[in-house]
Design an enzyme around this catalytic site. Structure first.
Site, short mmCIF file in Angstrom:
data_model
loop_
_atom_site.label_atom_id
_atom_site.label_comp_id
_atom_site.label_asym_id
_atom_site.label_seq_id
_atom_site.Cartn_x
_atom_site.Cartn_y
_atom_site.Cartn_z
N SER A 188 0.86 -1.18 0.00
CA SER A 188 0.00 0.00 0.00
C SER A 188 0.89 1.24 0.00
O SER A 188 2.01 1.20 0.54
CB SER A 188 -0.85 -0.01 1.26
OG SER A 188 -1.36 1.27 1.52
N SER A 189 0.38 2.33 -0.54
CA SER A 189 1.21 3.55 -0.56
C SER A 189 1.37 4.14 0.85
O SER A 189 2.19 5.04 1.05
CB SER A 189 0.61 4.60 -1.50
OG SER A 189 -0.69 4.93 -1.10
N CYS A 190 0.64 3.61 1.85
CA CYS A 190 0.82 4.13 3.21
C CYS A 190 2.10 3.60 3.87
O CYS A 190 2.40 3.96 5.00
CB CYS A 190 -0.39 3.85 4.08
SG CYS A 190 -0.51 2.14 4.53
N TYR A 212 -0.49 -0.95 10.37
CA TYR A 212 -0.77 -1.56 9.06
C TYR A 212 0.43 -1.41 8.13
O TYR A 212 0.86 -2.36 7.47
CB TYR A 212 -2.00 -0.87 8.47
CG TYR A 212 -2.38 -1.30 7.07
CD1 TYR A 212 -2.99 -2.54 6.84
CD2 TYR A 212 -2.16 -0.47 5.98
CE1 TYR A 212 -3.35 -2.92 5.56
CE2 TYR A 212 -2.53 -0.84 4.70
CZ TYR A 212 -3.12 -2.07 4.50
OH TYR A 212 -3.49 -2.44 3.22
N LYS A 246 2.83 -4.27 6.26
CA LYS A 246 3.06 -4.30 4.80
C LYS A 246 4.55 -4.19 4.47
O LYS A 246 5.03 -4.83 3.53
CB LYS A 246 2.27 -3.19 4.12
CG LYS A 246 0.75 -3.42 4.13
CD LYS A 246 0.39 -4.59 3.22
CE LYS A 246 -1.09 -4.86 3.15
NZ LYS A 246 -1.41 -6.07 2.34
N HIS A 295 -13.05 3.28 3.53
CA HIS A 295 -12.23 4.38 3.04
C HIS A 295 -13.14 5.53 2.60
O HIS A 295 -14.35 5.39 2.50
CB HIS A 295 -11.36 3.90 1.87
CG HIS A 295 -10.30 2.96 2.29
ND1 HIS A 295 -10.42 1.59 2.17
CD2 HIS A 295 -9.08 3.17 2.85
CE1 HIS A 295 -9.33 1.02 2.64
NE2 HIS A 295 -8.50 1.95 3.07
O1 GFB Z 1 -9.77 6.85 2.76
P1 GFB Z 1 -9.20 7.20 4.09
O2 GFB Z 1 -9.85 6.59 5.25
O3 GFB Z 1 -7.70 6.77 4.01
O4 GFB Z 1 -9.25 8.78 4.30
P2 GFB Z 1 -6.22 7.31 4.16
C1 GFB Z 1 -8.76 9.69 3.37
C2 GFB Z 1 -9.11 11.11 3.77
O5 GFB Z 1 -10.51 11.32 3.63
C3 GFB Z 1 -8.76 11.48 5.21
C4 GFB Z 1 -11.03 11.92 4.79
O6 GFB Z 1 -8.27 12.81 5.23
C5 GFB Z 1 -10.13 11.41 5.90
O7 GFB Z 1 -10.23 12.23 7.06
N1 GFB Z 1 -12.46 11.60 4.94
C6 GFB Z 1 -13.47 12.50 4.82
C7 GFB Z 1 -13.00 10.40 5.23
N2 GFB Z 1 -14.65 11.91 5.07
C8 GFB Z 1 -14.39 10.60 5.31
C9 GFB Z 1 -15.23 9.50 5.62
O8 GFB Z 1 -16.45 9.58 5.73
N3 GFB Z 1 -14.60 8.28 5.77
C10 GFB Z 1 -13.25 8.14 5.66
N4 GFB Z 1 -12.70 6.92 5.81
N5 GFB Z 1 -12.43 9.19 5.41
C11 GFB Z 1 -5.88 4.84 4.70
C12 GFB Z 1 -5.02 4.05 5.63
O9 GFB Z 1 -5.55 6.12 4.91
O10 GFB Z 1 -5.59 4.57 3.33
C13 GFB Z 1 -4.88 2.67 5.24
O11 GFB Z 1 -5.49 4.24 6.94
C14 GFB Z 1 -4.69 2.43 3.76
O12 GFB Z 1 -3.80 2.15 5.95
C15 GFB Z 1 -5.60 3.28 2.92
O13 GFB Z 1 -3.36 2.66 3.40
C16 GFB Z 1 -5.30 3.19 1.44
O14 GFB Z 1 -5.65 7.53 2.82
O15 GFB Z 1 -6.11 8.48 5.09
#
Ligand code: GFB
Length: 312
Positions: free
Chosen positions: A108-110, A137, A141, A180
């Site tokens: 993953s890119s994280c 996580y 990875k 996500h």
């Molecule tokens: O998709 P997301 O959870 O993943 O969040 P990450 C991306 C951005 O969207 C963050 C915002 O800045 C969140 O605060 N966001 C806005 C929301 N509204 C929402 C919502 O309703 N739900 C969610 N989930 N986010 C994950 C990693 O990080 O990316 C994992 O935690 C993994 O490890 C994945 O690598 C691809 O990009 O922040």
């Protein structure tokens, strides 16, 4: 990869694994192996050993993982590190023991440092501290990558590792507590439209920037690399194009036809400020993404309406 080769897709019911199955079938592969969670618990070492000894897969796509959005990653780091380490260790080790010809590991890119220079080059790995919302996580990875590289070094295997950017598509998780951002916003905006709500709440400031890749493009890239790439160097997969969460929410609002407001809940974290993969290495190998974000959003919104709404 011969069309009748024994190809095992670990995690075939998930977002990535189901896209791999669709793509393999479309390309004419006839001997695809899979096992449901009930049939095979990938955390159970003996069960995985028995499965590999019996099925003897020649090619392995390691798409099984415990995944989730920013909140699930911050709330359940023990589950994320434990389950991912166990699954990777079992599958990589027993692929080797069973003599698999090749394995593709999905990272993953994280895995990259929180403040990596953008767009993120593969060389950024382990050059700085990780993003705290998903470091457990990410470390699991990174261990998977190091396992592939170590087996290649010690045993001469051909295990390759790819680092996809944020993915979306059919069979995504639409549960608001664990998903996500992209599926979460599709659901929130759709429900707000149906309920006639005045506003939709988006987490964070809306200023975080992410890159989104349609999962069928990812599956296509994985097949391409399985067939054309043998090196231990990790490979980024993405579009190379970023978008702010605010703009993503506005695009989703346009696609759904919702007319209400978008408001931001700043008590929720933004996570990494910007995360965009540098895809020039993959480009140089001969692959680039085909589905643009608006086209992908339309596809996934229509998939959501056809497949998710009846569940409620
Ligand atoms: O998709 P997301 O959870 O993943 O969040 P990450 C991306 C951005 O969207 C963050 C915002 O800045 C969140 O605060 N966001 C806005 C929301 N509204 C929402 C919502 O309703 N739900 C969610 N989930 N986010 C994950 C990693 O990080 O990316 C994992 O935690 C993994 O490890 C994945 O690598 C691809 O990009 O922040």
């Amino acid at each position: 990869m011969e069309k009748n080769a024994r190809v095992y897709v670990a995690g075939h019911r998930g977002l990535v694994g189901s896209a791999l199955i669709r793509t393999l079938e479309k390309e004419g592969y006839t001997n695809i192996l899979s096992a449901t969670h009930c049939e095979l618990d990938l955390i159970n070492q003996q069960a995985v050993a028995d499965f590999f000894a019996k099925e003897q897969p020649e090619y392995v796509f390691l798409a099984a993982a415990k995944v989730g959005g920013i909140l699930a990653n911050s709330n359940y780091p023990a589950d994320f590190i434990y389950e991912n380490l166990m699954m990777e260790t079992n599958i990589i080790h027993h692929s080797w023991k069973a003599g698999a010809k090749k394995l593709l590991f999905l990272g993953s890119s994280c895995i990259y440092p929180q403040m990596a220079e953008q767009p993120i080059k593969e060389e950024s790995l382990l050059t700085g501290p990780l993003e705290p919302t998903n470091d457990a996580y990410a470390l699991a990875k990174i261990a998977g990558i190091k396992m592939c590289q170590s087996y290649n070094k010690q045993y001469g295997t051909k295990y390759i590792s790819v680092m996809p950017t944020n993915l979306y598509g059919p069979n995504d998780n639409f549960d608001l507590a664990t998903s996500h951002v992209l599926p979460a916003l599709i659901r929130k905006v759709h429900e707000a439209k149906v309920n006639g709500d005045q506003a939709v709440t988006v987490w964070g400031t809306g200023r975080a920037v992410r890159e989104f890749l349609y999962v069928d493009d990812l599956a296509d890239a994985c097949l391409f690399l399985m067939e054309n790439y043998d090196d231990s160097k990790i490979v980024n997969i993405g579009t190379g194009v970023g978008i702010s969460i605010k703009s993503l929410a506005e695009n989703i609002r346009d696609i759904t036809g919702y007319r209400g407001k978008i408001i931001f809940d700043r008590s929720k974290p933004d996570g990494t400020p910007v995360k965009i993969n540098d895809v020039s290495f993959l480009d140089s190998l001969g692959w680039s993404a085909k589905v643009d974000l608006n086209e992908g959003l339309k596809k996934v919104y229509s998939w959501y309406r056809e497949n998710e709404l009846h569940k409620k």
